[in-house]
Motif scaffolding. Structure first.
Motif, PDB file in Angstrom:
ATOM      1  N   ALA A   1       0.746  -1.135  -0.106  1.00 45.46           N
ATOM      2  CA  ALA A   1      -0.027  -0.077   0.047  1.00 45.46           C
ATOM      3  C   ALA A   1       0.757   1.397   0.211  1.00 45.46           C
ATOM      4  O   ALA A   1       0.551   2.112  -0.660  1.00 45.46           O
ATOM      5  CB  ALA A   1      -0.889  -0.188   1.350  1.00 45.46           C
ATOM      6  N   LEU A   2       1.861   1.271   0.589  1.00 45.57           N
ATOM      7  CA  LEU A   2       2.833   2.524   0.748  1.00 45.57           C
ATOM      8  C   LEU A   2       3.700   2.669  -0.570  1.00 45.57           C
ATOM      9  O   LEU A   2       3.704   3.797  -1.334  1.00 45.57           O
ATOM     10  CB  LEU A   2       3.928   2.161   1.974  1.00 45.57           C
ATOM     11  N   ILE A   3       4.099   1.481  -1.205  1.00 44.23           N
ATOM     12  CA  ILE A   3       4.444   1.604  -2.690  1.00 44.23           C
ATOM     13  C   ILE A   3       3.308   2.255  -3.714  1.00 44.23           C
ATOM     14  O   ILE A   3       3.883   3.107  -4.401  1.00 44.23           O
ATOM     15  CB  ILE A   3       5.173   0.429  -2.804  1.00 44.23           C
ATOM     16  N   GLU A   4       2.368   1.907  -3.450  1.00 42.81           N
ATOM     17  CA  GLU A   4       1.251   2.400  -4.435  1.00 42.81           C
ATOM     18  C   GLU A   4       1.079   3.860  -4.153  1.00 42.81           C
ATOM     19  O   GLU A   4       0.701   4.657  -4.809  1.00 42.81           O
ATOM     20  CB  GLU A   4      -0.034   1.456  -4.047  1.00 42.81           C
ATOM     21  N   ARG A   5       0.796   4.238  -2.589  1.00 42.51           N
ATOM     22  CA  ARG A   5       0.584   5.422  -2.319  1.00 42.51           C
ATOM     23  C   ARG A   5       1.662   6.703  -2.835  1.00 42.51           C
ATOM     24  O   ARG A   5       1.563   7.661  -3.082  1.00 42.51           O
ATOM     25  CB  ARG A   5       0.213   5.544  -0.974  1.00 42.51           C
ATOM     26  N   TYR A   6       2.998   6.047  -2.778  1.00 45.75           N
ATOM     27  CA  TYR A   6       4.163   6.900  -2.747  1.00 45.75           C
ATOM     28  C   TYR A   6       4.868   6.233  -3.851  1.00 45.75           C
ATOM     29  O   TYR A   6       6.001   5.514  -3.560  1.00 45.75           O
ATOM     30  CB  TYR A   6       5.102   7.151  -1.747  1.00 45.75           C
ATOM     31  N   PRO A   7       4.575   6.711  -5.180  1.00 42.64           N
ATOM     32  CA  PRO A   7       5.146   5.956  -6.436  1.00 42.64           C
ATOM     33  C   PRO A   7       7.016   5.898  -6.209  1.00 42.64           C
ATOM     34  O   PRO A   7       7.408   5.329  -7.151  1.00 42.64           O
ATOM     35  CB  PRO A   7       4.861   6.691  -7.520  1.00 42.64           C
ATOM     36  N   GLY A   8       7.353   7.044  -5.814  1.00 42.19           N
ATOM     37  CA  GLY A   8       8.800   7.018  -5.885  1.00 42.19           C
ATOM     38  C   GLY A   8       9.569   6.400  -4.601  1.00 42.19           C
ATOM     39  O   GLY A   8      10.681   6.467  -4.484  1.00 42.19           O
TER      40      GLY A   8
ATOM     41  N   SER B   1       4.231  16.615   5.061  1.00 41.53           N
ATOM     42  CA  SER B   1       4.202  15.304   4.674  1.00 41.53           C
ATOM     43  C   SER B   1       4.011  14.176   5.590  1.00 41.53           C
ATOM     44  O   SER B   1       3.509  13.238   5.721  1.00 41.53           O
ATOM     45  CB  SER B   1       5.384  14.849   3.685  1.00 41.53           C
ATOM     46  N   ALA B   2       4.938  14.599   6.956  1.00 46.71           N
ATOM     47  CA  ALA B   2       4.971  13.631   7.985  1.00 46.71           C
ATOM     48  C   ALA B   2       3.615  13.440   8.748  1.00 46.71           C
ATOM     49  O   ALA B   2       3.168  12.167   8.886  1.00 46.71           O
ATOM     50  CB  ALA B   2       5.731  14.099   9.063  1.00 46.71           C
ATOM     51  N   ASP B   3       2.804  14.189   8.657  1.00 46.00           N
ATOM     52  CA  ASP B   3       1.513  14.356   9.285  1.00 46.00           C
ATOM     53  C   ASP B   3       0.530  13.355   8.555  1.00 46.00           C
ATOM     54  O   ASP B   3      -0.353  12.621   9.021  1.00 46.00           O
ATOM     55  CB  ASP B   3       0.866  15.721   9.600  1.00 46.00           C
ATOM     56  N   ALA B   4       0.630  13.789   7.209  1.00 45.29           N
ATOM     57  CA  ALA B   4      -0.194  12.977   6.015  1.00 45.29           C
ATOM     58  C   ALA B   4       0.205  11.640   6.210  1.00 45.29           C
ATOM     59  O   ALA B   4      -0.510  10.573   6.206  1.00 45.29           O
ATOM     60  CB  ALA B   4      -0.054  13.445   4.823  1.00 45.29           C
ATOM     61  N   LEU B   5       1.739  11.158   6.238  1.00 40.58           N
ATOM     62  CA  LEU B   5       1.968   9.702   6.340  1.00 40.58           C
ATOM     63  C   LEU B   5       1.581   9.163   7.367  1.00 40.58           C
ATOM     64  O   LEU B   5       0.824   7.987   7.397  1.00 40.58           O
ATOM     65  CB  LEU B   5       3.502   9.849   6.160  1.00 40.58           C
ATOM     66  N   LEU B   6       1.549   9.785   8.588  1.00 40.02           N
ATOM     67  CA  LEU B   6       1.196   8.953   9.928  1.00 40.02           C
ATOM     68  C   LEU B   6      -0.179   8.962  10.075  1.00 40.02           C
ATOM     69  O   LEU B   6      -0.864   7.918  10.664  1.00 40.02           O
ATOM     70  CB  LEU B   6       1.777   9.969  11.189  1.00 40.02           C
TER      71      LEU B   6
ATOM     72  N   GLU C   1      -2.442   8.611   7.618  1.00 43.11           N
ATOM     73  CA  GLU C   1      -3.006   7.329   6.663  1.00 43.11           C
ATOM     74  C   GLU C   1      -2.440   6.039   7.216  1.00 43.11           C
ATOM     75  O   GLU C   1      -3.162   4.925   6.915  1.00 43.11           O
ATOM     76  CB  GLU C   1      -2.371   7.732   5.136  1.00 43.11           C
ATOM     77  N   PHE C   2      -1.083   5.957   7.501  1.00 45.59           N
ATOM     78  CA  PHE C   2      -0.424   4.674   7.536  1.00 45.59           C
ATOM     79  C   PHE C   2       0.080   4.580   9.188  1.00 45.59           C
ATOM     80  O   PHE C   2       0.790   3.450   9.264  1.00 45.59           O
ATOM     81  CB  PHE C   2       0.551   4.582   6.620  1.00 45.59           C
ATOM     82  N   GLY C   3      -0.035   5.426   9.970  1.00 51.31           N
ATOM     83  CA  GLY C   3       0.445   5.139  11.297  1.00 51.31           C
ATOM     84  C   GLY C   3       0.439   3.855  12.021  1.00 51.31           C
ATOM     85  O   GLY C   3       1.207   3.405  12.563  1.00 51.31           O
ATOM     86  N   THR C   4      -0.800   3.184  12.171  1.00 54.27           N
ATOM     87  CA  THR C   4      -1.051   2.155  12.804  1.00 54.27           C
ATOM     88  C   THR C   4      -0.456   0.908  12.121  1.00 54.27           C
ATOM     89  O   THR C   4      -0.343  -0.269  12.522  1.00 54.27           O
ATOM     90  CB  THR C   4      -2.527   1.719  12.864  1.00 54.27           C
TER      91      THR C   4
END
Length: 322
Positions: free
Chosen positions: A249-256, A274-279, A281-284
């Motif tokens: 899911a992370l690779i799909e969400r962040y293509p680079g 970016s850090a707030d957005a990452l956590l 969506e994917f923090g858990t």
């Protein structure tokens, strides 16, 4: 050495190309390395590093262009050029059946050093790498770190102007790695030695004078560590997903995203939020997350899109020799 050679760059490469079948390993490469500099050559597996070093060490010839070592053309005068070089290979090449002294003495004889010069130089080199007390020890009894130090001493026996180091600290513990670099810095400062190094420990080259990043047989960037960080560095999120599903899911969400060592993913931080957005969506779904400030590793990722420690290219996708 002539006066012209004495004032020449330690290494001069102009328009060098090298092909292996359909693979273009080096594509019109040009660079110059001043005398007395520590120069790091970084690139992923298959980038062209080994091909370039083989040419500079007179192991192979370029298909085009020219290369000089201390003002000596490596194709026209390979033996003269070779006398200016010391080489420490990635793979161990010591004779483990011989003693420390015998390995160094034999190397000196190969370079036609007199008996008196060999004795003098052996004592100097053993003192430098702190192996004087092990002078008569059989090499197979030495630790990995001690053997590596001996290989450096051997590479310097004939008093070369330039020392090539291919992965000099691979497989060593952190303390041994630090000692190796300490010896090298002493040598460079005291003997105006030019050091050319390739390594997969990118943090080790932060103190080099110049770093050159190569990929697909081309030089992508060259400069001081500070200049490269300023021009190409970015902040990175270093995350370890909890599950394969989170990984995908992370690779799909962040293509680079780049896959790093030990299951980590390296994600560029695009902006302050970016850090707030990452956590959010994917923090858990993350086992571990950290933020790297602009570094040489982020420079390397920005320029190549790959991790320096990634696995070799898959069969059929080889781009060139490393």
């Amino acid at each position: 050495m002539s006066d012209d050679a004495a004032g020449a760059p330690a290494i001069l490469v102009e328009g060098v190309s090298k092909r292996f079948g359909r693979v273009l390993a080096l594509d019109d490469v040009s660079l110059s390395v001043p005398q007395g500099e520590t120069f790091a050559l970084l690139g992923p597996n298959g980038a062209g590093k080994t091909s370039l070093i083989d040419i500079l060490c007179t192991i192979s010839k370029p298909d085009g262009g020219r290369a000089e070592i201390a003002g000596i053309d490596v194709v026209k005068h390979p033996l003269r050029a070779r006398r200016q070089l010391g080489v420490v290979f990635q793979e161990a090449t010591l004779d483990t059946r011989l003693s420390v002294f015998e390995n160094l003495d034999f190397h000196g004889m190969v370079y036609q050093m007199s008996r008196a010069d060999r004795r003098r130089r052996i004592e100097e080199m053993l003192a430098l790498v702190e192996l004087s007390d092990w002078r008569d020890a059989v090499v197979r009894t030495l630790s990995a770190g001690m053997r590596r130090r001996l290989e450096i001493a051997r590479g310097l026996m004939h008093e070369p102007k330039i020392l090539f180091l291919d992965e000099p600290t691979v497989g060593l513990d952190a303390q041994s790695r630090a000692k190796i670099w300490s010896y090298l810095e002493q040598l460079r400062a005291s003997q105006n030695l030019t050091i050319i190094v390739t390594t997969h420990y990118i943090e080790e080259v932060d103190t080099c004078d110049t770093i050159c990043i190569i990929d697909h047989g081309k030089i992508l960037a060259r400069g001081t560590p500070e200049a490269l960080k300023a021009a190409h560095g970015t902040s990175l999120f270093r995350v370890t997903p909890r599950t394969p599903q989170a990984h995908a899911a992370l690779i799909e969400r962040y293509p680079g995203t780049v896959e790093g060592a030990e299951g980590q993913l390296l994600i560029k931080a695009e902006n302050a939020g970016s850090a707030d957005a990452l956590l959010a969506e994917f923090g858990t779904q993350l086992r571990q997350v950290s933020v790297d400030q602009p570094s040489l590793e982020s420079v390397f990722l920005s320029l190549t899109g790959r991790d320096l420690r990634e696995a070799p290219p898959a069969a059929g996708k080889k781009r060139g020799r490393g």
